[in-house]
Scaffold this motif. Structure first.
Motif, PDB file in Angstrom:
ATOM      1  N   PRO A 135       0.819  -1.208   0.000  1.00 55.09           N
ATOM      2  CA  PRO A 135       0.000   0.000   0.000  1.00 55.09           C
ATOM      3  C   PRO A 135       0.858   1.265   0.000  1.00 55.09           C
ATOM      4  CG  PRO A 135      -0.776  -1.561   1.650  1.00 55.09           C
ATOM      5  CD  PRO A 135       0.546  -2.066   1.170  1.00 55.09           C
ATOM      6  N   ASN A 136       0.346   2.304  -0.647  1.00 58.34           N
ATOM      7  CA  ASN A 136       0.993   3.610  -0.565  1.00 58.34           C
ATOM      8  C   ASN A 136      -0.057   4.646  -0.186  1.00 58.34           C
ATOM      9  OD1 ASN A 136       0.102   5.115  -3.240  1.00 58.34           O
ATOM     10  ND2 ASN A 136       0.665   3.027  -3.865  1.00 58.34           N
ATOM     11  N   ILE A 137       0.387   5.695   0.455  1.00 57.61           N
ATOM     12  CA  ILE A 137      -0.534   6.682   1.033  1.00 57.61           C
ATOM     13  C   ILE A 137      -1.418   7.321  -0.033  1.00 57.61           C
ATOM     14  CG2 ILE A 137      -0.672   8.879   2.269  1.00 57.61           C
ATOM     15  CD1 ILE A 137       1.887   8.096   3.737  1.00 57.61           C
ATOM     16  N   ASN A 138      -0.837   7.677  -1.168  1.00 58.04           N
ATOM     17  CA  ASN A 138      -1.620   8.347  -2.216  1.00 58.04           C
ATOM     18  C   ASN A 138      -2.761   7.464  -2.709  1.00 58.04           C
ATOM     19  OD1 ASN A 138      -0.026  10.629  -2.109  1.00 58.04           O
ATOM     20  ND2 ASN A 138       1.335   9.967  -3.766  1.00 58.04           N
ATOM     21  N   ALA A 139      -2.451   6.202  -2.979  1.00 57.04           N
ATOM     22  CA  ALA A 139      -3.476   5.289  -3.488  1.00 57.04           C
ATOM     23  C   ALA A 139      -4.556   5.047  -2.439  1.00 57.04           C
ATOM     24  CB  ALA A 139      -2.840   3.966  -3.909  1.00 57.04           C
ATOM     25  N   PHE A 140      -4.153   4.790  -1.192  1.00 56.78           N
ATOM     26  CA  PHE A 140      -5.132   4.519  -0.136  1.00 56.78           C
ATOM     27  C   PHE A 140      -6.033   5.732   0.107  1.00 56.78           C
ATOM     28  CE2 PHE A 140      -4.657   0.695   2.816  1.00 56.78           C
ATOM     29  CZ  PHE A 140      -4.329  -0.147   1.774  1.00 56.78           C
ATOM     30  N   THR A 141      -5.454   6.920   0.083  1.00 61.75           N
ATOM     31  CA  THR A 141      -6.253   8.132   0.296  1.00 61.75           C
ATOM     32  C   THR A 141      -7.282   8.301  -0.818  1.00 61.75           C
ATOM     33  OG1 THR A 141      -4.405   9.222   1.415  1.00 61.75           O
ATOM     34  CG2 THR A 141      -6.161  10.634   0.577  1.00 61.75           C
ATOM     35  N   LYS A 142      -6.835   8.129  -2.045  1.00 64.04           N
ATOM     36  CA  LYS A 142      -7.720   8.268  -3.204  1.00 64.04           C
ATOM     37  C   LYS A 142      -8.843   7.232  -3.168  1.00 64.04           C
ATOM     38  CE  LYS A 142      -7.590   8.060  -8.271  1.00 64.04           C
ATOM     39  NZ  LYS A 142      -6.708   7.853  -9.463  1.00 64.04           N
ATOM     40  N   LEU A 143      -8.497   5.986  -2.875  1.00 64.99           N
ATOM     41  CA  LEU A 143      -9.492   4.914  -2.856  1.00 64.99           C
ATOM     42  C   LEU A 143     -10.454   5.062  -1.680  1.00 64.99           C
ATOM     43  CD1 LEU A 143      -7.127   1.919  -3.735  1.00 64.99           C
ATOM     44  CD2 LEU A 143      -8.745   3.054  -5.267  1.00 64.99           C
ATOM     45  N   ALA A 144      -9.936   5.516  -0.546  1.00 63.84           N
ATOM     46  CA  ALA A 144     -10.768   5.651   0.654  1.00 63.84           C
ATOM     47  C   ALA A 144     -11.837   6.727   0.488  1.00 63.84           C
ATOM     48  CB  ALA A 144      -9.891   5.965   1.862  1.00 63.84           C
ATOM     49  N   PHE A 160       1.413   1.179   8.036  1.00 60.74           N
ATOM     50  CA  PHE A 160       0.869   2.002   9.115  1.00 60.74           C
ATOM     51  C   PHE A 160       0.310   3.329   8.596  1.00 60.74           C
ATOM     52  CE2 PHE A 160       4.170  -0.728  10.885  1.00 60.74           C
ATOM     53  CZ  PHE A 160       3.512  -1.310  11.956  1.00 60.74           C
ATOM     54  N   GLU A 161       1.117   4.052   7.819  1.00 61.68           N
ATOM     55  CA  GLU A 161       0.700   5.372   7.350  1.00 61.68           C
ATOM     56  C   GLU A 161      -0.460   5.276   6.358  1.00 61.68           C
ATOM     57  OE1 GLU A 161       3.751   4.181   7.129  1.00 61.68           O
ATOM     58  OE2 GLU A 161       5.062   5.401   8.407  1.00 61.68           O
ATOM     59  N   SER A 162      -0.421   4.288   5.477  1.00 59.86           N
ATOM     60  CA  SER A 162      -1.481   4.149   4.474  1.00 59.86           C
ATOM     61  C   SER A 162      -2.816   3.817   5.128  1.00 59.86           C
ATOM     62  CB  SER A 162      -1.102   3.058   3.466  1.00 59.86           C
ATOM     63  OG  SER A 162       0.071   3.406   2.759  1.00 59.86           O
ATOM     64  N   VAL A 163      -2.795   2.933   6.113  1.00 59.55           N
ATOM     65  CA  VAL A 163      -4.032   2.584   6.822  1.00 59.55           C
ATOM     66  C   VAL A 163      -4.572   3.796   7.569  1.00 59.55           C
ATOM     67  CG1 VAL A 163      -4.990   1.195   8.698  1.00 59.55           C
ATOM     68  CG2 VAL A 163      -3.475   0.131   7.007  1.00 59.55           C
ATOM     69  N   GLU A 164      -3.683   4.555   8.171  1.00 61.38           N
ATOM     70  CA  GLU A 164      -4.115   5.761   8.887  1.00 61.38           C
ATOM     71  C   GLU A 164      -4.760   6.755   7.924  1.00 61.38           C
ATOM     72  OE1 GLU A 164      -5.082   7.870  12.046  1.00 61.38           O
ATOM     73  OE2 GLU A 164      -3.998   5.962  12.179  1.00 61.38           O
ATOM     74  N   ALA A 165      -4.214   6.848   6.714  1.00 63.60           N
ATOM     75  CA  ALA A 165      -4.788   7.751   5.709  1.00 63.60           C
ATOM     76  C   ALA A 165      -6.203   7.317   5.336  1.00 63.60           C
ATOM     77  CB  ALA A 165      -3.896   7.775   4.470  1.00 63.60           C
ATOM     78  N   ALA A 166      -6.425   6.008   5.211  1.00 67.85           N
ATOM     79  CA  ALA A 166      -7.766   5.499   4.900  1.00 67.85           C
ATOM     80  C   ALA A 166      -8.723   5.737   6.056  1.00 67.85           C
ATOM     81  CB  ALA A 166      -7.687   4.011   4.566  1.00 67.85           C
ATOM     82  N   ASN A 167      -8.234   5.550   7.270  1.00 70.21           N
ATOM     83  CA  ASN A 167      -9.077   5.774   8.449  1.00 70.21           C
ATOM     84  C   ASN A 167      -9.585   7.215   8.506  1.00 70.21           C
ATOM     85  OD1 ASN A 167      -8.699   3.137   9.286  1.00 70.21           O
ATOM     86  ND2 ASN A 167      -7.047   3.628  10.726  1.00 70.21           N
ATOM     87  N   LYS A 168      -8.737   8.153   8.118  1.00 69.73           N
ATOM     88  CA  LYS A 168      -9.128   9.565   8.148  1.00 69.73           C
ATOM     89  C   LYS A 168     -10.266   9.858   7.173  1.00 69.73           C
ATOM     90  CE  LYS A 168      -4.651  11.408   9.653  1.00 69.73           C
ATOM     91  NZ  LYS A 168      -3.464  12.222   9.271  1.00 69.73           N
ATOM     92  N   PRO A 186      -0.744  -2.215  12.165  1.00 65.93           N
ATOM     93  CA  PRO A 186      -1.496  -1.028  11.742  1.00 65.93           C
ATOM     94  C   PRO A 186      -2.895  -1.003  12.364  1.00 65.93           C
ATOM     95  CG  PRO A 186      -1.319  -2.623   9.956  1.00 65.93           C
ATOM     96  CD  PRO A 186      -0.420  -3.106  11.039  1.00 65.93           C
ATOM     97  N   LYS A 187      -3.471   0.186  12.469  1.00 67.23           N
ATOM     98  CA  LYS A 187      -4.786   0.344  13.098  1.00 67.23           C
ATOM     99  C   LYS A 187      -5.900   0.131  12.077  1.00 67.23           C
ATOM    100  CE  LYS A 187      -2.983   3.495  16.617  1.00 67.23           C
ATOM    101  NZ  LYS A 187      -3.034   4.866  17.209  1.00 67.23           N
ATOM    102  N   SER A 188      -5.880  -1.033  11.466  1.00 62.43           N
ATOM    103  CA  SER A 188      -6.908  -1.390  10.497  1.00 62.43           C
ATOM    104  C   SER A 188      -8.142  -1.907  11.221  1.00 62.43           C
ATOM    105  CB  SER A 188      -6.373  -2.459   9.539  1.00 62.43           C
ATOM    106  OG  SER A 188      -5.892  -3.574  10.260  1.00 62.43           O
ATOM    107  N   PHE A 189      -9.263  -1.979  10.495  1.00 54.74           N
ATOM    108  CA  PHE A 189     -10.477  -2.531  11.093  1.00 54.74           C
ATOM    109  C   PHE A 189     -10.241  -3.979  11.503  1.00 54.74           C
ATOM    110  CE2 PHE A 189     -14.478  -4.826  10.919  1.00 54.74           C
ATOM    111  CZ  PHE A 189     -15.314  -4.003  11.672  1.00 54.74           C
ATOM    112  N   ALA A 190      -9.533  -4.720  10.647  1.00 55.58           N
ATOM    113  CA  ALA A 190      -9.209  -6.118  10.946  1.00 55.58           C
ATOM    114  C   ALA A 190      -7.896  -6.476  10.267  1.00 55.58           C
ATOM    115  CB  ALA A 190     -10.320  -7.049  10.468  1.00 55.58           C
ATOM    116  N   LEU A 191      -7.120  -7.320  10.922  1.00 52.88           N
ATOM    117  CA  LEU A 191      -5.878  -7.833  10.346  1.00 52.88           C
ATOM    118  C   LEU A 191      -5.864  -9.349  10.511  1.00 52.88           C
ATOM    119  CD1 LEU A 191      -3.009  -7.691   9.176  1.00 52.88           C
ATOM    120  CD2 LEU A 191      -2.163  -7.243  11.496  1.00 52.88           C
ATOM    121  N   ILE A 192      -6.033 -10.047   9.403  1.00 53.84           N
ATOM    122  CA  ILE A 192      -5.960 -11.508   9.402  1.00 53.84           C
ATOM    123  C   ILE A 192      -4.574 -11.886   8.906  1.00 53.84           C
ATOM    124  CG2 ILE A 192      -6.902 -13.638   8.425  1.00 53.84           C
ATOM    125  CD1 ILE A 192      -9.565 -12.134   8.053  1.00 53.84           C
TER     126      ILE A 192
END
Length: 582
Positions: A135-144, A160-168, A186-192
């Motif tokens: 994951p990269n921050i730009n892609a996760f932010t755009k998709l989120a 960590f940073e990409s997940v945080e960007a999606a959370n925001k 990372p602070k994701s909703f779920a990590l399997i």
């Protein structure tokens, strides 16, 4: 203490040939006496630690007997409930997957499940060259911003940073991954991830597609409880088998059952993707575990290596043979291009590797501007096999950022080392498995990272130049029926290698060069029966030169014996691993 075999203390491959342990040989005899198997098959079972009463279950692994409750994995039911909720509420769902076979196959499984639910999901696969792994921050932010649920497959454990960007952006992220886990997650909703602390060890060796299989199994259970039609997961075992072989995960436990069942699924109902790929590869034999690993996987991987990996998911998920043929044709073209790029990078990297080898380097680092990032993993693997040392190959871009891939030996956990280098700010990103990992690095820090890794290199065990010979046979002792029985002890691969057979006192009856780098021979020993053998990619080695120059000489020849089937005819073939002259 294992005894020396055929008095070979230093072969042409610079190996000492050793036999099985006395315990293994005794157990093999015991298994042969108690079970209806040959000594060769019994030897494989003994080395695997199988007891006589376990033989039948081992030779006929069943998923239902080996698969634990998926919900034993942390966050499994939490993730399942969230996806079910998203489907019911018709939320926007995006799948973000890695570009290799495991990632694209895992994505394909979820795409097929969502289609079963009446949803056509969106798919995002990062570009290997412009975005790199994970994951990269730009892609996760755009998709989120456009989706409320993001399913991240075969990467994300270190994001960590990409997940945080999606959370925001109020987008929930579910990560399904099998790469190494750091102390923090990372602070994701779920990590399997089976490599999280305190997970059931049964799951530890699964690839991401195997984890997605468990995920869908749990989704099916929820559907069953809601009296809804279940997705036919067993029909997708062929895809799970493909990913399991391609990702080189240990072939034991549930993974063995996945591949065993997957091969049976292919033989009963060949998916259009396999039919189309087989046609492009001119593959006329039954599809086996080895065919998945060495014929089909490289072609599917070609999409993500040098083009758009979505081509792979289109091929894997289509039900239309005509479309599959179109996609397979494109992949075949890409695979040929990949081979040319690979050879160019390999030639250049080998020159660097030889210099480092001569200087006594314990880890080989090769880097250069202009190398294609899509082939560096294959090149690293080739160099590691050639020099028997960890190899790191880095393609440096015009911006000075290097994308690297590493292949290691059992002596060095390269994934853990890359995580440590990242913590020391020597890598921009890095991680993976103990034997294979990836990195991103500022090229100005390569030399510093190289020195640091050499200083922290602490072998897990000392590498030994030994080749274990599991059986010594005459050429007349090997038959098609023996090898068919041996194959029942498969699949063979990571952590479950083929048995190595030595043929003593052989006469090389014929030898010829194939494709400027391979050698094909026919040989026989005192029994008179001839066997064909092939030495791959090693014409210039001492072994290769001996086979060509000593065509009428005597030698002990070692390797793995397999069935070569073509046009309905079966032949015995030896993949040559080593030769000892007499």
């Amino acid at each position: 203490m294992c005894e020396t075999i055929l008095n070979v203390s230093s072969s042409l491959g610079n190996n000492k040939w050793i036999g099985n342990s006395l315990t293994e040989d005794r157990q093999a005899e015991f298994i042969m006496q108690r079970s209806d198997v040959s000594l060769l098959t019994a030897t494989v079972l003994a080395i695997r630690g199988i007891n006589p009463e376990e033989v039948d279950q081992y030779l006929n692994p069943k998923i239902k007997n080996l698969m634990p409750d998926p919900c034993l994995l942390s966050d499994m039911r939490k993730a399942s409930n969230r996806l079910i909720q998203a489907v019911k509420n018709k939320e926007n769902i995006i799948i973000y997957s890695d570009f290799d076979v495991d990632g694209t196959t895992a994505a394909s499984l979820l795409i097929l499940w969502l289609r079963h639910c009446g949803i056509e999901p969106s798919l995002y696969i990062p570009d290997r060259i412009t975005e790199g792994y994970g994951p990269n921050i730009n892609a996760f932010t755009k998709l989120a911003k456009k989706n409320t649920l993001l399913l991240c497959l075969d990467s994300g454990t270190q994001a960590f940073e990409s997940v945080e960007a999606a959370n925001k952006e109020n987008c929930d992220v579910i990560i399904i991954d099998h790469h190494q886990v750091n102390q923090n997650i990372p602070k994701s909703f779920a990590l399997i991830n089976p490599k999280r602390k305190n997970e059931d060890p049964t799951f530890f060796d699964l690839c991401t597609a195997g984890l997605v299989f468990l995920f869908i199994a749990d989704l099916n259970r929820i559907s069953r409880e809601d009296n809804k039609k279940e997705f036919n997961l067993i029909n997708c075992m062929d895809l799970v088998a493909l990913a399991t072989m391609a990702d080189v995960v240990p072939l034991k436990g549930l993974n063995r059952a996945f591949v065993h069942q997957g091969i049976r699924t292919i033989s009963k109902n060949k998916r259009p993707c396999f039919e189309a790929l087989a046609e492009q590869a001119n593959f006329r034999s039954p599809i086996t575990d080895q065919a998945l690993a060495f014929t089909f996987a490289p072609r599917i991987n070609a999409a993500g290596r040098i083009s758009d990996a979505k081509l792979a998911t289109k091929l894997l998920t289509t039900k239309n043979l005509s479309d599959a043929e179109k996609y397979a044709n494109k992949l075949e073209t890409l695979n040929m291009e990949r081979k040319n790029l690979e050879q160019s990078v390999l030639d250049s990297a080998l020159l660097q590797a030889k210099i480092q080898q001569e200087s006594g380097a314990n880890i080989l680092w090769m880097f250069e501007k202009g190398w294609h990032p899509g082939v560096i993993g294959i090149v690293a693997s080739r160099i590691k096999e050639t020099f028997k040392k960890p190899a790191i190959v880095i393609a440096v871009g015009e911006n000075g950022i290097g994308i690297g891939s590493a292949r290691s030996t059992k002596a060095l956990d390269i994934g853990a080392c890359f995580i440590k280098l990242k913590e020391m700010n020597l890598l921009l990103s890095g991680g993976g498995h103990s034997m294979a990992a990836g990195l991103k690095i500022d090229s100005t820090k390569i030399v510093e990272a190289q020195k640091m890794l050499s200083s922290i290199y602490k072998p897990i065990n000392q590498e030994k130049k030994e080749l274990q010979i599991n059986a010594v046979l005459s050429t007349s002792a090997v038959s098609i029926s023996l090898l068919e029985e041996l194959n029942s002890a498969g699949p063979f691969g990571s952590d479950s290698p083929f048995p190595v057979v030595a043929f003593p006192n052989c006469t090389i009856n014929h030898a010829q060069i194939l494709g400027e780098k391979h050698i094909k021979i026919s040989f026989s020993n005192n029994s008179g029966s001839r066997i064909e053998g092939i030495l791959f990619n090693d014409l210039g080695s001492d072994i290769g030169q001996f086979l060509i120059s000593k065509q009428k000489g005597k030698a002990h020849i070692a390797g793995r014996v397999e069935i070569n089937e073509w046009g309905g005819r079966k032949r015995i073939n030896l993949i040559i691993m080593d030769v000892a002259s007499q």
